[in-house]
Design a protein around this motif. Structure first.
Motif, PDB file in Angstrom:
ATOM      1  N   ARG A  50       0.813  -1.067  -0.114  1.00 37.44           N
ATOM      2  CA  ARG A  50      -0.008   0.092  -0.164  1.00 37.44           C
ATOM      3  C   ARG A  50       0.875   1.101   0.111  1.00 37.44           C
ATOM      4  O   ARG A  50       1.783   1.265   0.978  1.00 37.44           O
ATOM      5  N   ILE A  51       0.635   2.135  -1.043  1.00 38.29           N
ATOM      6  CA  ILE A  51       1.410   3.464  -1.161  1.00 38.29           C
ATOM      7  C   ILE A  51       0.594   4.603  -1.019  1.00 38.29           C
ATOM      8  O   ILE A  51      -0.256   4.534  -1.585  1.00 38.29           O
ATOM      9  N   PRO A  52       1.049   5.276   0.002  1.00 42.42           N
ATOM     10  CA  PRO A  52       0.350   6.896  -0.033  1.00 42.42           C
ATOM     11  C   PRO A  52       1.321   7.620  -0.832  1.00 42.42           C
ATOM     12  O   PRO A  52       2.581   7.853  -0.563  1.00 42.42           O
ATOM     13  N   VAL A  53       0.836   8.168  -1.740  1.00 41.82           N
ATOM     14  CA  VAL A  53       1.695   8.884  -2.707  1.00 41.82           C
ATOM     15  C   VAL A  53       1.753  10.417  -1.777  1.00 41.82           C
ATOM     16  O   VAL A  53       0.774  10.900  -1.764  1.00 41.82           O
ATOM     17  N   ASP A  54       2.834  10.776  -1.830  1.00 46.14           N
ATOM     18  CA  ASP A  54       3.232  11.992  -1.163  1.00 46.14           C
ATOM     19  C   ASP A  54       4.243  12.741  -1.494  1.00 46.14           C
ATOM     20  O   ASP A  54       5.237  12.358  -1.548  1.00 46.14           O
ATOM     21  N   PHE A  55       3.770  13.733  -2.277  1.00 43.60           N
ATOM     22  CA  PHE A  55       5.005  14.595  -2.902  1.00 43.60           C
ATOM     23  C   PHE A  55       6.013  15.484  -1.813  1.00 43.60           C
ATOM     24  O   PHE A  55       6.750  16.271  -2.380  1.00 43.60           O
ATOM     25  N   HIS A  56       5.297  15.401  -0.732  1.00 46.14           N
ATOM     26  CA  HIS A  56       6.278  16.183   0.317  1.00 46.14           C
ATOM     27  C   HIS A  56       7.219  15.552   1.177  1.00 46.14           C
ATOM     28  O   HIS A  56       8.033  15.609   1.837  1.00 46.14           O
ATOM     29  N   ALA A  57       6.876  14.220   1.253  1.00 40.50           N
ATOM     30  CA  ALA A  57       7.647  12.988   2.386  1.00 40.50           C
ATOM     31  C   ALA A  57       8.580  12.345   1.529  1.00 40.50           C
ATOM     32  O   ALA A  57       8.787  12.624   0.645  1.00 40.50           O
ATOM     33  N   GLY A  58       8.990  11.463   2.242  1.00 36.07           N
ATOM     34  CA  GLY A  58       9.754  10.510   1.605  1.00 36.07           C
ATOM     35  C   GLY A  58      11.251  10.897   1.618  1.00 36.07           C
ATOM     36  O   GLY A  58      11.599  11.631   2.487  1.00 36.07           O
ATOM     37  N   GLU A  59      12.130  10.574   0.696  1.00 38.78           N
ATOM     38  CA  GLU A  59      13.376  11.149   0.683  1.00 38.78           C
ATOM     39  C   GLU A  59      13.923  12.480   0.568  1.00 38.78           C
ATOM     40  O   GLU A  59      13.004  12.963  -0.124  1.00 38.78           O
ATOM     41  N   LYS A  60      14.597  12.959   1.249  1.00 37.85           N
ATOM     42  CA  LYS A  60      14.862  14.583   1.515  1.00 37.85           C
ATOM     43  C   LYS A  60      15.088  14.991   0.064  1.00 37.85           C
ATOM     44  O   LYS A  60      14.689  15.891  -0.500  1.00 37.85           O
ATOM     45  N   ALA A  61      16.217  14.227  -0.518  1.00 34.71           N
ATOM     46  CA  ALA A  61      16.568  14.757  -1.775  1.00 34.71           C
ATOM     47  C   ALA A  61      15.343  14.405  -3.105  1.00 34.71           C
ATOM     48  O   ALA A  61      15.623  15.223  -4.141  1.00 34.71           O
ATOM     49  N   TYR A  62      14.686  13.374  -2.785  1.00 34.77           N
ATOM     50  CA  TYR A  62      13.550  13.116  -3.750  1.00 34.77           C
ATOM     51  C   TYR A  62      12.608  12.941  -3.237  1.00 34.77           C
ATOM     52  O   TYR A  62      11.887  11.704  -3.056  1.00 34.77           O
ATOM     53  N   PRO A  63      11.550  14.054  -2.776  1.00 29.67           N
ATOM     54  CA  PRO A  63      10.239  13.808  -2.165  1.00 29.67           C
ATOM     55  C   PRO A  63       9.404  13.174  -3.229  1.00 29.67           C
ATOM     56  O   PRO A  63       8.387  12.555  -2.740  1.00 29.67           O
ATOM     57  N   ILE A  64       9.293  13.380  -4.524  1.00 30.00           N
ATOM     58  CA  ILE A  64       8.746  12.707  -5.287  1.00 30.00           C
ATOM     59  C   ILE A  64       9.581  11.603  -6.001  1.00 30.00           C
ATOM     60  O   ILE A  64      10.439  11.911  -6.677  1.00 30.00           O
ATOM     61  N   GLY A  65       9.324  10.445  -5.303  1.00 32.48           N
ATOM     62  CA  GLY A  65      10.466   9.356  -5.308  1.00 32.48           C
ATOM     63  C   GLY A  65       9.621   8.275  -6.157  1.00 32.48           C
ATOM     64  O   GLY A  65       8.831   8.285  -6.948  1.00 32.48           O
ATOM     65  N   TRP A  66      10.208   7.066  -5.411  1.00 32.48           N
ATOM     66  CA  TRP A  66      10.078   5.806  -6.015  1.00 32.48           C
ATOM     67  C   TRP A  66       9.756   4.918  -4.835  1.00 32.48           C
ATOM     68  O   TRP A  66      10.476   4.144  -4.476  1.00 32.48           O
ATOM     69  N   PRO A  67       8.372   4.804  -4.265  1.00 31.63           N
ATOM     70  CA  PRO A  67       8.030   3.807  -3.229  1.00 31.63           C
ATOM     71  C   PRO A  67       8.108   2.327  -3.944  1.00 31.63           C
ATOM     72  O   PRO A  67       7.719   2.244  -5.162  1.00 31.63           O
ATOM     73  N   ARG A  68       8.810   1.623  -3.228  1.00 29.39           N
ATOM     74  CA  ARG A  68       9.365   0.282  -3.651  1.00 29.39           C
ATOM     75  C   ARG A  68       9.699  -0.647  -2.681  1.00 29.39           C
ATOM     76  O   ARG A  68       9.524  -0.531  -1.350  1.00 29.39           O
ATOM     77  N   MET A  69       9.480  -2.017  -3.092  1.00 26.43           N
ATOM     78  CA  MET A  69       9.955  -3.006  -2.117  1.00 26.43           C
ATOM     79  C   MET A  69      10.611  -4.157  -2.896  1.00 26.43           C
ATOM     80  O   MET A  69      10.115  -4.288  -3.946  1.00 26.43           O
ATOM     81  N   TYR A  70      11.499  -4.681  -2.079  1.00 33.20           N
ATOM     82  CA  TYR A  70      12.544  -5.745  -2.529  1.00 33.20           C
ATOM     83  C   TYR A  70      12.457  -7.064  -1.825  1.00 33.20           C
ATOM     84  O   TYR A  70      12.014  -6.892  -0.597  1.00 33.20           O
ATOM     85  N   LEU A  71      12.744  -8.182  -2.501  1.00 32.72           N
ATOM     86  CA  LEU A  71      12.817  -9.313  -1.635  1.00 32.72           C
ATOM     87  C   LEU A  71      13.975 -10.147  -2.276  1.00 32.72           C
ATOM     88  O   LEU A  71      14.097 -10.247  -3.448  1.00 32.72           O
ATOM     89  N   THR A  72      14.719 -10.896  -1.391  1.00 30.09           N
ATOM     90  CA  THR A  72      15.860 -11.767  -1.770  1.00 30.09           C
ATOM     91  C   THR A  72      15.266 -13.074  -1.957  1.00 30.09           C
ATOM     92  O   THR A  72      14.852 -13.372  -0.689  1.00 30.09           O
ATOM     93  N   LEU A  73      15.602 -13.817  -2.946  1.00 32.20           N
ATOM     94  CA  LEU A  73      15.193 -15.134  -2.971  1.00 32.20           C
ATOM     95  C   LEU A  73      15.697 -16.122  -2.143  1.00 32.20           C
ATOM     96  O   LEU A  73      17.219 -15.909  -1.943  1.00 32.20           O
TER      97      LEU A  73
END
Lengths: 288, 768
Positions: free
Chosen positions: A61-84
């Protein structure tokens, strides 16, 4: 005589390749749906209330927020990763990696690039697939032919991301992903024939075609028949060696030029000459 | 006297030593010394002496491995180029000098390392090293990072090896490796090649963190003929827009396949064939004949001078220009032909570019390439059909390039040779762009505050425009101007940040002054009768609310000036950019983001234009999508509805331009020869061929319109069917790169199908 042998050989070979949808075997990787296996960033991963093919699913679930997230990239790339895990690797005996995708959102319409699926090998080389098939409130199957991944090593890591710039500020979006499985056909089967050569000089040596073949590699040894026709006249029949997955085959043509005109190439034709086919325009040659 | 006596002793002493390669490390007295090397300073050394009217200068740079914070991008960057103990120091001068090296008597192969000198970007280095025997080796290159390895053979004189170093600007020498000729094979393998790899690619300890991932070869080994086995070389032909990987095997049907092409007068056309080495070949040379047509009784020639002969150089490339630690060898640069070896199991692709002059008679032309591979001589037949077609071009379309202009370097150059070199580079590159179908280039107007008043580089822009117009560029010019300098003035020297990542809204006075700035530029442009400038304040703004709010006001401020047009590199499909729409005249996005119908409708409704910067086929993240590049520039562009292709960039250089693995980003696209002229890459040739595909389409569409206007509906209809068939067989995509494309040969077959229809309509017109 030679042609008769080729035709007979073609008829025998055609029995190896299934003409209807062959049965499929699946190996489910339910561990991939466990939320704690995923490392999320700018999103939340929980157990999905939905099931995919009666198997578990995770909810990103992703709340799109143009002001939050990484300081350098507030409009960024919400993501998730998994290692097999080790036991989840070893995909080479299978044809496809599949899962189901169910999408919910505050939006009425999804952007043209709703979410991207990632596959990585151990060296970090990646294959990115935009899941354009995502649809609101609908299950869609994501099916990746393993020969299209193009990584030097085995798949070691998976990921999903959105580009916040594809969305509007304060949108929310939820992707339910589950039913992760590897699939393989039990018999050789042509799943795709692509007309990569819709036009060809009459004096070419070969006709390139692109196929996707699924099924046990051991059963492909006898090759696949292909037939070139113009109208009802069969111009040539060949049996070509094939492997599993996506491949380009070079159909050898006769040494004498073809007569310019419209042709049809059929792969694995049945007794009536039907099968997956592609249209070819044979042109004159500029060099005569 | 003392120097000569010392050197004589040194030679005697050296003779007593085991005759191993001698490495001379040139630099300062305390700069790092390569293990086992002999130090040579500007004063000489124990086994070296200088003679010069003015003493040369020695300099050293730190051997840096740490990555350093970049305050603009807020990321850490690796060193621009990697120094080793051999290359971190050097001796240089603008005056001739002679270096005498005391080595045991005999014949040697010398490797001279020259470059990595640091200093000014405008400096052009020019080195000519000559031995007593008269052998010489030369190199000319620009800037602080490039390194070259010169090879020449020398025989010792009475005092050892004498090297005369001369220059037209400044020479630089970092090291000399002297290998006894008899020991060359072993020394090359054990000493020279590893040192050169350290110096020219990456130092071994840095390279150790990279994984070289060769492209897998899935083709079966072909059946070699007895002749091919005996020759040790097999000749094969593959469509030019399909890559040949360095160590892949040819496909069976490609062996001895015909090398052929067709073209219309005025075209440049590639003809390629490849040599696959079944055993190591120590030397390959190629000679071309003229192409001759015997049209019945007339003999017509297309001279060999009209055929440029190049070979494809394989480079270690990154999968993306800012990726690290993974590399592979890819076909890339089309080097001017030089005889060269071919390692066993590898390919050497010869790339011929035929220039068909405007008056070249139509017909079928034949010639040959004579290949000498060690003791084997092979004749490769060449065939070219010249068509009696006058190709048209859709002059309403724009073909541009982002471009780092050499002329400012010419203005800042420290000497006359360097000045002339940069000037020649600029002129040659403009000609090259024109010959590849371009009709504009991205320019910039500099500006700064001096004593409270703005100074603009109008004269520099004038010279750049004059050069561009001099080669026939007749489209508007995208032009950046000092928006960021204006921002710093109003925001206490703050940086806007990459993609406006650090932007804060400036006061109203900024926007008022921005309007004034554009008014001033526009007034000067009118005064000087310049072509239209498209105002380009910021590159690739992000979609953050602060960025969009800022850009909206910037574009509105520009639009206050009547009749000027604004240009933005942004994707109009991104919803956050919606507030910008009333103020943007030209949207330039990376893919063909919007479909044809949407683009045509919006252009018609609002008078805006849609341009594209197709960086996915500019080499930025893959050096080999030549089929995708041809499709983008040809059939893809034709179907897109877009008005311009303007990729970034004609030449991207970071660090050493011949190592793509150093620096924060990879180099890509066209390179530069020693004389400042461009060296193309395969993708650049693919652009031109795509443009030519488009020309055949446009020529046919024009002929169809003419035929229909004249009532020749049947032939026009037949031609339209061919065009419709092409459209039906296209998989229209926003980006044409690798997937969903036709096979390489199909493009030529379609082009021929178009040509046939042009010829048919032409014949009907001439003989109704």
């Amino acid at each position: 005589m030679k042609q008769a042998c080729a035709l007979v050989a073609g008829a025998l070979c055609s029995a190896v390749f299934a003409r209807t949808e062959p049965s499929l075997e699946y190996r489910y990787l339910d561990g991939l749906a466990a939320p704690k296996r995923w490392a999320p960033s700018e999103c939340e991963v929980t157990v999905s209330p939905h099931r995919a093919w009666e198997h578990p699913a995770a909810c990103m679930r992703i709340p799109v927020d143009f002001h939050a997230g990484e300081k350098a990239y507030p409009i960024g790339w919400p993501r998730m990763y998994l290692t097999l895990n080790a036991e989840e690797q070893g995909w080479s005996d299978y044809d496809r990696f599949e899962f189901q995708l169910f999408t919910e959102s505050s939006r009425e319409k999804l952007p043209s690039r709703p979410v991207t699926f990632h596959l990585y090998d151990a060296q970090g080389q990646k294959k990115l697939i935009v899941l354009e098939q995502a649809a609101l409130k609908d299950w869609r199957t994501v099916s990746v032919n393993l020969s299209d991944i193009g990584l030097a090593g085995p798949v070691a890591r998976l990921g999903f991301n959105i580009n916040e710039s594809d969305y509007s500020d304060k949108d929310w979006i939820a992707f339910h992903v589950g039913g992760f499985r590897l699939a393989r056909a039990t018999a050789p089967h042509v799943t795709e024939l692509r007309a990569v050569t819709p036009a060809l000089f009459c004096d070419c040596r070969v006709l390139p075609i692109e196929l996707v073949i699924e099924g046990p590699a051991a059963q492909l040894a006898s090759g696949i028949p292909v037939q070139l026709r113009t109208g009802t006249r069969t111009v040539l029949t060949r049996t070509l060696p094939v492997t599993r997955g996506r491949q380009t085959l070079y159909v050898p043509l006769d040494t004498s030029p073809l007569t310019p005109g419209a042709y049809t190439l059929t792969v694995n034709p049945d007794a009536g000459g039907s099968g997956p086919e592609a249209a070819i325009s044979v042109t004159t040659t500029p060099w005569q | 006297m003392t120097t000569r006596f010392c050197l004589a002793l040194a030679v005697a002493a050296a003779s007593a030593l085991h005759a191993a390669p001698s490495i001379f490390d040139l630099g300062t007295a305390d700069s790092p010394l390569h293990t086992g090397a002999q130090r040579v300073t500007e004063k000489g050394g124990e086994h070296a002496a200088w003679e010069s009217s003015l003493p040369p200068a020695a300099r050293a740079h730190p051997v840096q491995r740490d990555w350093v914070e970049n305050t603009h991008t807020r990321r850490k960057d690796p060193p621009a180029s990697y120094q080793t103990e051999l290359t971190c120091d050097h001796i240089a001068s603008d005056t001739p000098a002679t270096l005498t090296l005391a080595v045991p008597s005999g014949t040697y192969r010398l490797i001279l390392l020259c470059g990595r000198a640091g200093g000014r970007a405008e400096q052009v280095w020019d080195i000519c090293a000559t031995t007593e025997d008269g052998a010489d080796a030369r190199a000319t290159f620009a800037g602080p990072h490039e390194l070259r390895a010169l090879t020449l053979d020398a025989t010792t004189g009475t005092r050892g090896i004498r090297l005369d170093l001369t220059t037209r600007s400044r020479w630089v020498l970092n090291a000399v490796i002297a290998v006894p000729a008899a020991e060359w094979e072993a020394a090359q393998r054990d000493t020279v090649d590893p040192l050169l790899r350290d110096a020219l690619l990456l130092p071994r300890e840095v390279l150790a963190s990279w994984k070289i991932v060769p492209r897998p070869d899935t083709a079966p080994e072909p059946a070699w003929s007895e002749r091919q086995r005996q020759d040790g070389v097999a000749v094969y032909a593959r469509p030019w827009c399909e890559p040949v990987w360095p160590d892949h095997k040819p496909r069976q049907h490609e062996l001895d396949a015909p090398v052929r092409a067709f073209a219309s007068p005025g075209e440049y056309e590639p003809l390629t064939f490849t040599l696959h080495a079944l055993r190591a070949v120590t030397n390959v040379d190629v000679r071309l004949s003229a192409l001759v047509c015997t049209n019945g009784r007339t003999r017509v020639e297309l001279p060999a001078e009209n055929i440029a002969l190049r070979s494809v150089r394989y480079m270690f490339v990154r999968p993306n220009y800012n990726a690290f630690n993974t590399a592979y060898r890819a076909p890339d640069i089309l080097m001017p032909w030089q005889p060269q070896p071919i390692p066993r199991g590898e390919n050497l692709r010869l790339w011929l570019t035929v220039r068909v002059g405007h008056g070249q008679p139509a017909g079928l032309y034949h010639g040959r390439a004579t290949v000498t591979a060690d003791h084997t001589v092979l004749e490769v037949p060449l065939t070219l059909r010249v068509l009696p077609i006058t190709l048209l071009k859709d002059r309403s379309l724009v073909y541009g390039q982002y471009y780092r202009h050499p002329l400012p370097n010419s203005e800042r150059a420290p000497d006359a040779f360097s000045r002339a070199w940069w000037q020649r580079k600029a002129e040659a590159e403009h000609m090259d762009m024109r010959e590849h179908g371009m009709n504009t280039v991205v320019l910039g107007l500099g500006g700064w505050l001096k004593d409270g008043r703005w100074q603009f580089t109008f004269d520099t822009l004038q010279r750049n425009l004059d050069l561009a117009r001099g080669v026939g560029f007749d489209k508007p010019f995208v032009c950046s101007f000092p928006c960021s300098a204006l921002y710093r003035k109003h925001m206490n020297n703050a940086d806007m940040g990459s993609h406006l990542s650090q932007i804060k809204m400036p006061p109203d006075a900024f926007f008022d002054e921005l309007t004034w700035m554009v008014q001033t530029i526009d007034a000067e442009a009118r005064r000087r009768q310049w072509p239209e400038l498209l105002y380009y304040p910021v590159d690739e703004p992000s979609t953050s609310p602060d960025s969009v709010a800022f850009m909206t006001r910037v574009m509105a401020a520009i639009k206050k000036v009547p009749s000027v047009r604004t240009y933005i590199t942004a994707d109009p499909e991104h919803e956050p950019f919606a507030p910008l729409r009333p103020y943007v005249d030209i949207w330039c996005c990376q893919p063909f983001a919007l479909g044809r119908e949407a683009v045509l409708a919006d252009m018609k409704a609002r008078g805006v234009e849609y341009w594209c910067y197709p960086n996915h086929i500019s080499g930025e993240n893959d050096h080999t999508p030549t089929i995708g590049a041809r499709m983008t520039y040809g059939f893809g562009f034709w179907q897109s509805g877009y008005r311009c292709l303007i990729p970034w960039i004609y030449q991207s250089m970071a660090g050493d331009p011949w190592s793509y693995l150093d620096a924060s980003t990879s180099d890509f696209f066209n390179r530069t020869a020693d004389d400042g002229t461009p060296i193309p890459v395969t993708l650049w040739e693919a652009y031109r061929e795509g443009i030519d595909d488009h020309r055949y389409l446009f020529t046919l569409e024009t002929a169809i319109a003419r035929a229909e206007a004249a009532g020749r509906r049947e032939s026009a209809s037949r031609a339209r069917e061919v065009v419709a068939r092409i459209v039906a067989e296209m998989r229209v995509q926003p980006k044409y790169k690798q997937d969903g494309l036709w096979s390489a040969g199909t493009f030529d077959a379609w082009r021929w199908a178009l040509a046939e229809q042009i010829l048919a309509l032409q014949a009907e017109e001439q003989h109704p």
